[in-house]
Design an enzyme around this catalytic site. Structure first.
Site, mmCIF file in Angstrom:
data_model
loop_
_atom_site.group_PDB
_atom_site.id
_atom_site.type_symbol
_atom_site.label_atom_id
_atom_site.label_comp_id
_atom_site.label_asym_id
_atom_site.label_seq_id
_atom_site.Cartn_x
_atom_site.Cartn_y
_atom_site.Cartn_z
ATOM 1 N N CYS A 197 1.243 5.623 -1.918
ATOM 2 C CA CYS A 197 0.787 6.463 -3.364
ATOM 3 C C CYS A 197 1.904 6.247 -4.434
ATOM 4 C CB CYS A 197 0.786 7.761 -2.800
ATOM 5 S SG CYS A 197 0.507 8.881 -3.862
ATOM 6 N N GLY B 287 0.983 -1.078 0.278
ATOM 7 C CA GLY B 287 0.167 -0.065 0.070
ATOM 8 C C GLY B 287 0.800 1.401 -0.411
ATOM 9 N N SER C 7 11.401 0.436 -4.811
ATOM 10 C CA SER C 7 11.327 0.923 -5.805
ATOM 11 C C SER C 7 12.273 1.238 -6.422
ATOM 12 C CB SER C 7 9.989 2.167 -5.828
ATOM 13 O OG SER C 7 9.750 2.672 -6.971
ATOM 14 N N TYR D 78 8.577 10.909 -4.747
ATOM 15 C CA TYR D 78 7.625 9.283 -5.257
ATOM 16 C C TYR D 78 8.730 8.829 -4.717
ATOM 17 C CZ TYR D 78 6.799 4.113 -6.004
ATOM 18 O OH TYR D 78 7.000 2.835 -6.262
ATOM 19 N N LYS E 40 -4.922 2.199 -13.009
ATOM 20 C CA LYS E 40 -4.670 3.619 -11.958
ATOM 21 C C LYS E 40 -4.588 4.767 -12.888
ATOM 22 C CE LYS E 40 -0.442 1.599 -11.448
ATOM 23 N NZ LYS E 40 0.088 1.914 -10.467
ATOM 24 N N PHE F 57 7.860 8.367 -27.513
ATOM 25 C CA PHE F 57 8.751 10.158 -26.880
ATOM 26 C C PHE F 57 9.743 9.935 -28.027
ATOM 27 C CE2 PHE F 57 6.165 9.837 -22.830
ATOM 28 C CZ PHE F 57 5.823 10.976 -23.454
#
Length: 330
Positions: free
Chosen positions: A85, A83, A123, A150, A186, A209
């Site tokens: 953000c 869990g 991450s 983040y 998401k 891109f």
């Protein structure tokens, strides 16, 4: 040493209705684990659909977890804490620190106090621009410089675990570019595959891109370590079967260009390749990683280099044909 976790034990999964969380619930169910405590806030989203057909014992809100844990100190065997953000464009730093860092510290302290297995999501965003490589050696942690808030919030917990001497008593997993079923909710943070397939259906084209470093990467030649969520779920759950601790990369160890990924999407849909290149938004260019590739040596050392179940082409085909086009969760 923590005891081996049995199917009768309670396992708490935070972020359980989310992308990776719900796939881990599916994987645990497939392995006979149904005594699960799912923790999440669903609100008005469609995340509840990710839990259809899955078996669990309790579902509780994030703010209710610590009250619920009261008196159950010896009933819970493990936490899989996902869990958070995960919006890399979120700029409310205090919110990220409360949600991603301080909450994780509180939960880790609880698990450590009562000898419970604690597995959490770090991450790959903690690696920043990749200038220092993607090595999950603990000695590198202080040197890493995330590019966004983040990544910073995730990095702070990794450093807390290191500085408090508990990093070798818990498990941190640095997920790279995960894609697969159960991510539709998401929105803008869903994988590009999730966004590209509807674009192909509507316009017959994939837009990538242009390179911000043409001297190093061609347009669409920027690289990512793309890994299928079904492999991620299996790799994560493997830490319930072993006693290994520390931080580990979760990726394939192989870089894939955006051009290669787009080509596999067209192949999975039986359509000719049609790629266009567009300018990258300025706000994204400041924090864009042109290359990511997990160093998987540490993980392979503890697993005997267990092969992934899906190659890139197999993963894209399975995701597109069995989930996106059929609008099916997993």
């Amino acid at each position: 040493m923590q005891r081996k976790i049995q199917t009768s034990d309670l396992i708490v999964i935070t972020g359980a209705a989310g992308f990776i969380g719900s796939c881990i619930v599916r994987r645990l169910n497939d392995c006979g684990f149904t005594n699960l405590v799912l923790v999440d806030d669903i609100g008005t989203s469609d995340k509840w659909k990710n839990l259809l057909g899955k078996r669990f014992k309790y579902f509780i809100g994030i703010s209710q977890l610590f009250d619920w844990l009261g008196g159950k100190e010896h009933n819970v065997a493990a936490f899989i804490h996902l869990g958070a953000c995960s919006d890399t464009l979120e700029t409310r730093v205090d919110y990220l620190l409360d949600n991603n860092t301080r909450y994780t510290i509180r939960l880790a302290e609880y698990a450590l106090q009562y000898g419970q297995r604690f597995i959490y999501a770090s991450s790959a965003a903690t690696y920043g621009d990749g200038a220092l490589g993607f090595n999950d050696d603990h000695d590198m942690l202080h040197k890493l410089k995330p590019l966004n808030a983040y990544g910073f919030s995730k990095q702070l917990f990794d450093l807390w675990a290191l500085e408090h001497g508990v990093i070798n008593r818990i498990v941190g997993l640095k997920y790279f570019n995960v894609f697969g079923p159960n991510e539709l909710h998401k929105g803008r943070m869903a994988s590009m595959i999730c966004k590209m397939v509807p674009q192909v259906q509507k316009e017959g084209v994939i837009r990538l891109f242009k390179s911000t470093e043409p001297g190093r990467f061609s347009d669409g030649g920027q690289c990512r370590d793309f890994i299928y969520v079904k492999d991620v779920a299996e790799m994560t759950c493997s830490f319930l079967d072993n006693q290994h601790c520390g931080i580990y990369n979760i990726g394939t160890g192989k870089p894939t260009t955006w051009n290669q990924l787009a080509t596999e999407i067209f192949k999975s849909m039986g359509l000719p390749v049609n790629i266009e290149y567009i300018e990258m938004p300025a706000d994204l260019a400041k924090q864009y990683q042109n290359f990511t590739c997990a160093n998987m040596e540490k993980y392979h050392n503890i697993t005997g280099k267990a092969p992934l179940k899906f190659t890139l082409d197999e993963a894209v085909r399975d995701y597109v044909q069995e989930h996106i086009l059929k609008e099916a969760t997993w």
